[in-house]
Design a protein around this motif. Sequence first.
Motif, PDB file in Angstrom:
ATOM      1  N   GLN A 258      45.554  -8.229  -3.453  1.00 24.66           N
ATOM      2  CA  GLN A 258      46.183  -8.781  -2.255  1.00 24.66           C
ATOM      3  C   GLN A 258      45.150  -9.600  -1.490  1.00 24.66           C
ATOM      4  OE1 GLN A 258      47.051  -6.755   1.689  1.00 24.66           O
ATOM      5  NE2 GLN A 258      49.102  -6.692   0.787  1.00 24.66           N
ATOM      6  N   TRP A 259      45.561 -10.804  -1.084  1.00 23.32           N
ATOM      7  CA  TRP A 259      44.713 -11.665  -0.265  1.00 23.32           C
ATOM      8  C   TRP A 259      45.197 -11.692   1.173  1.00 23.32           C
ATOM      9  CZ3 TRP A 259      44.502 -16.695  -3.741  1.00 23.32           C
ATOM     10  CH2 TRP A 259      43.671 -16.433  -4.845  1.00 23.32           C
ATOM     11  N   PRO A 260      44.296 -11.545   2.132  1.00 23.66           N
ATOM     12  CA  PRO A 260      44.708 -11.660   3.542  1.00 23.66           C
ATOM     13  C   PRO A 260      45.047 -13.105   3.879  1.00 23.66           C
ATOM     14  CG  PRO A 260      42.321 -11.520   3.375  1.00 23.66           C
ATOM     15  CD  PRO A 260      42.852 -11.299   1.986  1.00 23.66           C
ATOM     16  N   ARG A 261      45.846 -13.288   4.905  1.00 17.53           N
ATOM     17  CA  ARG A 261      46.206 -14.637   5.334  1.00 17.53           C
ATOM     18  C   ARG A 261      45.027 -15.357   5.985  1.00 17.53           C
ATOM     19  NH1 ARG A 261      51.217 -14.006   9.043  1.00 17.53           N
ATOM     20  NH2 ARG A 261      51.320 -16.277   8.828  1.00 17.53           N
TER      21      ARG A 261
ATOM     22  N   PRO B  62      50.594 -11.529   3.465  1.00 14.68           N
ATOM     23  CA  PRO B  62      49.481 -11.582   2.504  1.00 14.68           C
ATOM     24  C   PRO B  62      49.967 -11.894   1.097  1.00 14.68           C
ATOM     25  CG  PRO B  62      49.234  -9.694   3.952  1.00 14.68           C
ATOM     26  CD  PRO B  62      50.589 -10.271   4.254  1.00 14.68           C
TER      27      PRO B  62
END
Length: 316
Positions: free
Chosen positions: A50-53, A114
């Motif tokens: 998962q990538w943060p915004r 995300p």
Amino acid sequence: MLTTPERHLIDKPGLTTTVPREYVHRAALSEVFLTGWEKSGNDAFTVTAQWPRSHSFYTPEHDKHDPMLLCETIRQCGMLLSHTAYDLPLGHQISWSRVQYALNPQAMRIGTKPAELSLHVTCSDVRTVRSVPTSMVMHIEAVRDGSLLAVASIGFTNYSPAVYERLRTGRSDATRLSESAPMPPDPVSRSVAGRQRRRDIVLSPTQERWRWQLRVDTAHPVLFDHPLDHVPGMLLLEAVRQAGHALDPSSGGALMPTSMDVSFNRYVEFDAPCWVEAESVSSGIGGARRSVRVNGLQGGTFAFTATTEMTDMSSV
């Protein structure tokens, strides 16, 4: 009729967390981007991420995620599977020999939540000694929302603590070497590096136009999330990106490294200057994309060599 404990287990929603930080060699939980993994075949795995915004260092630009976030995710993927799927003991050192990626810039767009990724990994050239992996290559397809985001590969070698200490010949004390590293020289301007914060700039100007000194700040909270005995690979990838941008700073920060191919030939040490040189390569790409060659030299030898394709996102 179900008892209360059984009903509680059935009604409880599925929960998501990150993988243990130790498996990806990170000290801060906030810097762990992987959320799980499973075996999908012979030497084949699926890793979720998962990538943060938004991120303090992997800063979003042009409403798209930073490609260096992809590189860090790839790095973590290699370490996670080495430890969990191939039983590499914690405490062993993992050293990159080559990193490649090519991405679809449209798939890097930041959404309203995300980004959830699936990394389909196939391992090859796995070499072992007494059932412990000593080297391998991982081929990765990153998928987001059912669309291919990037293809990548990483090759690396693993060293036991004893072997690594012999290899480093007195340079394996990470805390001592990080603390005694020279103060970083003044950086190039923010517009030249394509970075908004002075602290995130890893190039320092020289008398030669397309030559810079590598700027190493061992107090950087992300690049040096924990003490290291040499300049980390992620800092060198960032140098490639910034050198590619510095060749055409008039783009105003709209350049994205949509592909890279980096070979690591030796460790970059703290106690000697590393020179970063860049040049445009005639590749017939044209339009919004151009190819750049970047070399890192220390002690008269090539520490790393790279090519990157810089894409003008204002034209995409």
